[in-house]
Design a protein around this motif. Structure first.
Motif: not given
Ligand SMILES: [Zn+2]
Length: 268
Positions: A243-257
């Protein structure tokens, strides 16, 4: 691409089992060509590859091309042909440009859209040129994108680009790209839903090569809930669904951390 019903697009690729190599003409020069290392090939089916589109968007250096081809085969020529590397490199840049323009049209991306629209110029002789934040750009004739109502400024072309015109621009670019490199044929072919079921006949879209298939696959995704994003940490493109695919900001959990650690790190 997982979809209900038989897929519309069909392409069988020859992928070299021993990989691909760049051909350099001068020592230390920009690579000119790319070809299969041997003539041992296996079959590949690009329409079944969910990471194909963002893998191509992530070709940001000619040196990235062999790894892409190791997985998917050559883009525009026969299996034993030689690719034009500078051309493919520009195509990947162009592909990223269209992706970022399309993503900017998604809900919640209004500031990005404003920036994209602001970076579109229409010249007096009717050439639309777009510059993206990563420095890539593209230019296209305005006819077919702007109009039909003539606006009497800038020799008939409005200098202000609208959201609708950006949609039309992307559609025009994809349409033209799908007609290059051998284009697309529509064929009627027998198919079976399972090995056991009786054969039926329906139409399929057959791109002449992988590059045309990439543009066709992109056009199939425009208007769906699937989206692409450019990672806020590493800058790589990724595909997101839901649903909110276009709002995802990082490619992976590792990049978010990693991103949050950077924010928290004490300044020395
Ligand atoms: Zn990342």
């Amino acid at each position: 691409m997982s979809k209900s019903g038989p897929q519309l697009g069909r392409l069988m690729q020859y992928v070299c089992q021993d990989g691909y190599e760049l051909l350099h003409t001068g020592v230390g020069g920009f690579p000119e060509g790319l070809k299969a290392k041997t003539d041992r090939f296996v079959a590949g089916y690009p329409y079944e590859e969910p990471s194909l589109l963002h893998d191509f968007a992530n070709v940001t250096d000619p040196e990235d091309l062999p790894a892409f081809c190791d997985r998917y085969g050559l883009l525009t020529t026969d299996p034993d042909g030689v690719e034009n590397v500078p051309h493919l490199y520009r195509e990947a840049q162009f592909f990223r440009g269209v992706l970022s323009a399309w993503v900017s049209l998604k809900p919640g991306k209004e500031p990005v859209l404003a920036e994209v629209l602001n970076n579109i110029q229409v010249s007096e002789d009717g050439i639309v040129s777009v510059t993206f934040t990563d420095g890539s750009g593209m230019a296209w004739p305005a006819s077919g994108i702007i109009g039909p109502s003539p606006i009497v400024e800038n020799h008939g072309y409005s200098q202000k680009f609208t959201e609708d015109q950006l949609h039309q621009f992307i559609a025009t670019v994809i349409t033209q790209k799908m007609s290059q490199h051998g284009g697309i044929s529509i064929t009627a072919e027998p198919y079976k839903t399972t090995d056991q079921s009786r054969a039926n006949i329906r139409t399929f879209i057959r791109p002449a090569c992988l590059l045309v298939a990439l543009w066709h696959m992109l056009s199939e995704l425009v208007g769906t809930e699937e989206s692409f994003g450019q990672c806020g940490q590493c800058g790589r493109w990724f595909r997101a669904s839901g649903k909110n695919a276009h709002l995802k900001v990082y490619c992976s959990g590792a990049c978010r951390v990693r991103h949050h650690r950077t924010l928290k790190a004490p300044r020395l």
